[in-house]
Design an enzyme around this catalytic site. Structure first.
Site, short mmCIF file in Angstrom:
data_model
loop_
_atom_site.label_atom_id
_atom_site.label_comp_id
_atom_site.label_asym_id
_atom_site.label_seq_id
_atom_site.Cartn_x
_atom_site.Cartn_y
_atom_site.Cartn_z
N LYS A 197 44.84 24.28 46.28
CA LYS A 197 45.33 25.30 45.35
C LYS A 197 44.98 26.66 45.93
CE LYS A 197 44.49 27.94 42.16
NZ LYS A 197 44.76 29.40 42.24
N GLU A 272 31.11 27.62 47.47
CA GLU A 272 30.77 28.79 48.31
C GLU A 272 31.10 30.00 47.46
OE1 GLU A 272 29.38 28.64 51.14
OE2 GLU A 272 29.89 26.70 52.01
N CYS A 306 32.51 37.73 51.32
CA CYS A 306 31.35 37.17 50.62
C CYS A 306 30.05 37.41 51.36
CB CYS A 306 31.56 35.69 50.40
SG CYS A 306 31.91 34.83 51.93
N GLU A 403 27.80 42.12 42.72
CA GLU A 403 28.70 42.04 43.87
C GLU A 403 29.93 42.90 43.59
OE1 GLU A 403 31.00 38.45 44.61
OE2 GLU A 403 30.46 38.59 46.72
P1 NAP Z 1 37.92 33.67 41.97
O1 NAP Z 1 38.54 34.49 40.92
O2 NAP Z 1 36.72 32.88 41.66
O3 NAP Z 1 39.10 32.74 42.51
C1 NAP Z 1 38.93 31.76 43.50
C2 NAP Z 1 39.93 30.65 43.27
O4 NAP Z 1 39.62 29.99 42.04
C3 NAP Z 1 41.37 31.14 43.13
O5 NAP Z 1 42.23 30.18 43.71
C4 NAP Z 1 41.53 31.20 41.64
O6 NAP Z 1 42.85 31.16 41.19
C5 NAP Z 1 40.76 29.97 41.21
N1 NAP Z 1 40.36 29.98 39.80
C6 NAP Z 1 40.25 31.05 38.96
N2 NAP Z 1 39.88 30.63 37.73
C7 NAP Z 1 39.75 29.27 37.79
C8 NAP Z 1 39.38 28.26 36.86
N3 NAP Z 1 39.07 28.56 35.60
N4 NAP Z 1 39.34 26.98 37.29
C9 NAP Z 1 39.63 26.66 38.55
N5 NAP Z 1 40.01 27.56 39.48
C10 NAP Z 1 40.05 28.86 39.11
O7 NAP Z 1 37.50 34.49 43.24
P2 NAP Z 1 38.38 35.55 43.96
O8 NAP Z 1 38.42 36.75 43.09
O9 NAP Z 1 39.66 34.96 44.35
O10 NAP Z 1 37.48 35.82 45.28
C11 NAP Z 1 36.39 36.66 45.28
C12 NAP Z 1 35.07 35.91 45.17
O11 NAP Z 1 34.99 34.85 46.10
C13 NAP Z 1 33.90 36.79 45.46
O12 NAP Z 1 32.90 36.63 44.49
C14 NAP Z 1 33.39 36.29 46.81
O13 NAP Z 1 32.07 36.55 47.08
C15 NAP Z 1 33.73 34.87 46.76
N6 NAP Z 1 33.87 34.33 48.12
C16 NAP Z 1 32.89 33.52 48.61
C17 NAP Z 1 32.96 33.00 49.88
C18 NAP Z 1 31.89 32.10 50.44
O14 NAP Z 1 32.13 31.46 51.44
N7 NAP Z 1 30.73 32.03 49.84
C19 NAP Z 1 34.06 33.32 50.67
C20 NAP Z 1 35.04 34.16 50.14
C21 NAP Z 1 34.93 34.64 48.86
P3 NAP Z 1 43.61 32.58 40.95
O15 NAP Z 1 43.93 33.07 42.26
O16 NAP Z 1 44.81 32.24 40.17
O17 NAP Z 1 42.68 33.45 40.17
#
Ligand code: NAP
Ligand code: MG
Length: 501
Positions: A197, A272, A306, A403
């Site tokens: 996804k 992650e 991240c 963050e």
């Molecule tokens: P996010 O909002 O958590 O979204 C990540 C993924 O989860 C997207 O595909 C999102 O879909 C999906 N999602 C959202 N709500 C969900 C739910 N209730 N159930 C299941 N899936 C759901 O994160 P983001 O804003 O895309 O990315 C930023 C964050 O990712 C930051 O906090 C960053 O630090 C973290 N990150 C961590 C790493 C690591 O390796 N540790 C790497 C990159 C990013 P949608 O797109 O439709 O919202």
């Protein structure tokens, strides 16, 4: 600011953008059951470049069923050497389609072209080849014990490493193709099947990758791609009772939701999540290398990263020199559309993200930090914001704790504190993903690295990432590790068999 400049895209990228984007389920390209679409925006121009399907729980059901059937079908009988060859073929396809993938990643995510090319070549291709080479090396052990000593006779105990099963992979928008590959490569090497996804904001490279998967000879149903919203497609996948494991990269907030969604069938979960990583600069650091290193650590991918080093702790004796050097670098970035080769600083992913970052910058000012540079939106098309630096930051300020996921660097000073005292300040965060130490004294480097509570610490560089190096978070930065052998382990389960004779 040069984002008004003209840029061109290849014919093939244009053709792909203009084509109909469907879900990839059981080897077929299909519409979502709702028929609803999600617009895809180029964050550097704010213009729509495509529409993708908004998959929902019915589509997730079909994809999970396809993955379940494929798990025990032809895929399970393919010898591991041949599984490796398939992954190498997929890697060849990426190389053959390098330009389109890079252009699409820039248009979808906003990153500079050079970064898209670097990440696809050095992570996308390499991850597939690295995990391909693991496939034939997956094996169990024999264990020389005689269980239940009372039982007469000899025995043999051996373990087998089996694929964990059907994997649901949920990825974020900040490095979309690489995160999809980071999940797919070890999962396929292990013999699992997958439902991917992508993030709603950046689905295009993963969809193009779906066409390469088709060409590479992976049997139908082994990889399924369902574009859609997190709260519908993502939620349905993470709650699905026929999914054996969720691998998730994204925010800590959604990571916690994934954990509660997993309880229905106690599926395995790898997370992650976010970070607020410290960068510690000692007075003996080589500033010629440290200054660009510190600037890149924070401003890489416009800070939407991240592992970004967003909290700098610098010795008071080199504070001003470091601040001036990093400021000069921040002001030298060429802000603009990533498809113009000279630009090296792109937009944020969305207007929502830009508003969030601006709110944090205002909070930094109102809570008493000193704004050294940046802080403004760039008022042309695109979600651009200037690289921003604050000094005089203290631990209790919001910008030091939360963050931001944008180009905002927070600088604090230290004096003659002990290494433990500096580490206590660096560790004052709920996160624990990355970090770096800059010094010419190798003992200080190792001692400090040991004291930082993060899954990854680098000395005289920041966030050293490689297919073979385990990566993941302590504390609320995650569960488990990706990359390397540990990344493969999380897609395997062990079966112990004992025979008495
Ligand atoms: P996010 O909002 O958590 O979204 C990540 C993924 O989860 C997207 O595909 C999102 O879909 C999906 N999602 C959202 N709500 C969900 C739910 N209730 N159930 C299941 N899936 C759901 O994160 P983001 O804003 O895309 O990315 C930023 C964050 O990712 C930051 O906090 C960053 O630090 C973290 N990150 C961590 C790493 C690591 O390796 N540790 C790497 C990159 C990013 P949608 O797109 O439709 O919202
Ligand atoms: Mg989101």
């Amino acid at each position: 600011m040069s984002n008004k400049q003209e840029f061109t895209i290849s014919e093939e990228t244009r053709r792909f953008l203009d084509s109909e984007h469907l879900l990839f389920i059981n080897g077929d390209w299909v519409k979502s059951s709702s028929g609803e679409l999600i617009p895809v925006i180029d964050p550097a121009t704010e213009k729509k470049i495509a529409d993708v399907q908004s998959g929902g729980s019915d589509d997730i059901d079909s994809a999970v069923k396809a993955a379940r059937d494929a798990l025990s079908g032809e895929w399970s009988k393919i010898p591991s050497h041949d599984r490796a060859q398939i992954l190498h073929r997929l890697s060849d396809e990426i190389e053959a389609n390098f330009l389109v993938l890079s252009e699409l990643e820039v248009l979808d995510n906003g990153m500079p072209m050079e970064l898209a090319q670097y990440s696809i070549a050095s992570h996308g291709v390499t991850l597939l080849r690295y995990y391909a080479s693991w496939a034939p090396k997956i094996h169990g052990k024999t264990i020389p014990v005689s269980p239940g000593g009372a039982m007469n006779g000899d025995s043999l105990t051996y373990t087998k490493r089996e694929p964990i099963g059907v994997v649901g992979a949920i990825v974020p928008w900040n490095s979309p193709l690489i995160f999809a590959i980071l999940k797919l490569a070890p999962a396929l090497a292990a013999g699992c099947t997958l439902v991917l996804k992508p993030a709603e904001l950046t689905p295009l490279t993963t969809l193009f990758f779906g066409h390469l998967i088709e060409k590479s000879g992976i049997p139908k149903g082994v990889v399924n791609i369902v574009t859609g919203l997190g709260e519908s497609a993502g939620d349905a996948l993470s709650k699905h009772n026929d999914v054996d494991k969720i691998t998730f990269t994204g925010s800590t907030e959604v990571g916690k939701k994934i954990v509660s969604s997993s309880v229905g069938n106690l599926k395995k979960v790898t997370l992650e999540l976010g970070g607020k990583s410290p960068v510690i600069v000692f007075d003996d650091a080589d500033l010629e290398k440290t200054i660009p290193g510190v600037a890149r650590a924070c401003f890489f991918l416009q800070g939407q990263n991240c592992m970004a080093g967003t909290r700098v702790f610098v010795h008071e004796d080199v504070h001003d020199e470091l601040v001036n050097g990093v400021k000069a670098m921040a002001e030298s970035f060429q802000i603009g559309h990533g498809l113009i080769q000279t630009n090296d600083f792109g937009p944020l992913i969305s207007e929502e993200q830009r508003k969030r970052v601006i709110k944090y910058i205002k909070q930094g000012i109102s809570e008493g930090a000193t704004l050294i540079c940046g802080g403004n939106e760039v008022n042309e098309e695109g979600f651009f914001i200037e690289p921003t630096i604050f000094t005089d930051v203290t631990a209790e300020m919001t910008i030091a704790r939360e963050e931001i996921f944008g180009p905002v660097l927070c600088i604090e000073k230290f004096g003659n504190e002990s290494l433990e005292e500096i580490a206590n300040r660096a560790n004052q965060t709920t996160y624990g993903l990355s970090g770096s130490v800059w010094t010419s004294d190798i003992s200080t480097g190792h001692k400090m690295a040991a004291l930082i509570d993060s899954g990854q610490v680098s000395i005289n560089c920041h966030a050293a990432v490689d297919s073979a190096i385990p990566f993941g978070g302590n504390k609320q930065s995650g569960w488990g590790r990706e990359f390397g052998e540990e990344g493969l382990d999380s897609y395997l389960k062990t079966k112990a068999t004992t025979v008495m004779y």
